[in-house]
Motif scaffolding. Structure first.
Motif, PDB file in Angstrom:
ATOM      1  N   GLY A  22       0.810  -1.211   0.000  1.00  0.00           N
ATOM      2  CA  GLY A  22       0.000   0.000   0.000  1.00  0.00           C
ATOM      3  C   GLY A  22       0.843   1.260   0.000  1.00  0.00           C
ATOM      4  O   GLY A  22       0.575   2.208  -0.751  1.00  0.00           O
ATOM      5  N   ILE A  23       1.868   1.270   0.817  1.00  0.00           N
ATOM      6  CA  ILE A  23       2.766   2.420   0.860  1.00  0.00           C
ATOM      7  C   ILE A  23       3.483   2.574  -0.483  1.00  0.00           C
ATOM      8  O   ILE A  23       3.630   3.675  -0.998  1.00  0.00           O
ATOM      9  CB  ILE A  23       3.761   2.279   2.023  1.00  0.00           C
ATOM     10  CG1 ILE A  23       3.019   2.402   3.356  1.00  0.00           C
ATOM     11  CG2 ILE A  23       4.881   3.317   1.930  1.00  0.00           C
ATOM     12  CD1 ILE A  23       3.836   2.040   4.561  1.00  0.00           C
ATOM     13  N   TYR A  24       3.903   1.458  -1.050  1.00  0.00           N
ATOM     14  CA  TYR A  24       4.587   1.471  -2.346  1.00  0.00           C
ATOM     15  C   TYR A  24       3.699   2.090  -3.420  1.00  0.00           C
ATOM     16  O   TYR A  24       4.151   2.941  -4.196  1.00  0.00           O
ATOM     17  CB  TYR A  24       4.990   0.046  -2.721  1.00  0.00           C
ATOM     18  CG  TYR A  24       5.720  -0.057  -4.026  1.00  0.00           C
ATOM     19  CD1 TYR A  24       7.080   0.214  -4.103  1.00  0.00           C
ATOM     20  CD2 TYR A  24       5.063  -0.432  -5.185  1.00  0.00           C
ATOM     21  CE1 TYR A  24       7.761   0.125  -5.295  1.00  0.00           C
ATOM     22  CE2 TYR A  24       5.730  -0.525  -6.387  1.00  0.00           C
ATOM     23  CZ  TYR A  24       7.084  -0.254  -6.430  1.00  0.00           C
ATOM     24  OH  TYR A  24       7.742  -0.334  -7.624  1.00  0.00           O
ATOM     25  N   LEU A  25       2.434   1.679  -3.473  1.00  0.00           N
ATOM     26  CA  LEU A  25       1.514   2.220  -4.472  1.00  0.00           C
ATOM     27  C   LEU A  25       1.293   3.715  -4.271  1.00  0.00           C
ATOM     28  O   LEU A  25       1.275   4.484  -5.240  1.00  0.00           O
ATOM     29  CB  LEU A  25       0.185   1.480  -4.430  1.00  0.00           C
ATOM     30  CG  LEU A  25       0.185   0.051  -4.952  1.00  0.00           C
ATOM     31  CD1 LEU A  25      -1.176  -0.595  -4.719  1.00  0.00           C
ATOM     32  CD2 LEU A  25       0.535   0.016  -6.418  1.00  0.00           C
ATOM     33  N   CYS A  26       1.121   4.135  -3.040  1.00  0.00           N
ATOM     34  CA  CYS A  26       0.897   5.566  -2.761  1.00  0.00           C
ATOM     35  C   CYS A  26       2.103   6.406  -3.164  1.00  0.00           C
ATOM     36  O   CYS A  26       1.949   7.469  -3.777  1.00  0.00           O
ATOM     37  CB  CYS A  26       0.593   5.779  -1.281  1.00  0.00           C
ATOM     38  SG  CYS A  26      -1.024   5.186  -0.797  1.00  0.00           S
ATOM     39  N   VAL A  27       3.295   5.936  -2.841  1.00  0.00           N
ATOM     40  CA  VAL A  27       4.500   6.686  -3.183  1.00  0.00           C
ATOM     41  C   VAL A  27       4.687   6.737  -4.696  1.00  0.00           C
ATOM     42  O   VAL A  27       4.994   7.790  -5.268  1.00  0.00           O
ATOM     43  CB  VAL A  27       5.736   6.072  -2.488  1.00  0.00           C
ATOM     44  CG1 VAL A  27       7.024   6.643  -3.037  1.00  0.00           C
ATOM     45  CG2 VAL A  27       5.653   6.295  -0.987  1.00  0.00           C
TER      46      VAL A  27
END
Length: 75
Positions: A22-27
């Motif tokens: 999730g963090i990867y997608l947001c970044v």
């Protein structure tokens, strides 16, 4: 007791992997939106470049996420 610990470890590992995804997608999408903002400012196109970069970021983010999870052996 050992089976219970194994279940907790699997749950924590799954939570860590999904949180990282999730963090990867947001970044990833955030970087593309920032690049769209820079393109809008440079070419003076309003918000059109942001929209284009957002549309391009979605498949690119999911593809790189899939490739990353595949190397980890999750997928």
């Amino acid at each position: 007791m050992r089976e219970k610990d194994s279940g907790w470890r699997m749950a924590i590992k799954a939570f860590a992997i999904l949180s990282g995804a999730g963090i990867y997608l947001c970044v990833f999408i955030g970087i593309f939106l920032y690049l769209g903002h820079l393109a809008d400012a440079f070419f003076e196109t309003g918000n059109k470049a942001k929209l284009v970069f957002l549309i391009l970021s979605m498949p690119a983010a999911f593809y790189t996420l899939h490739r990353q999870l595949k190397t980890q052996g999750v997928v």
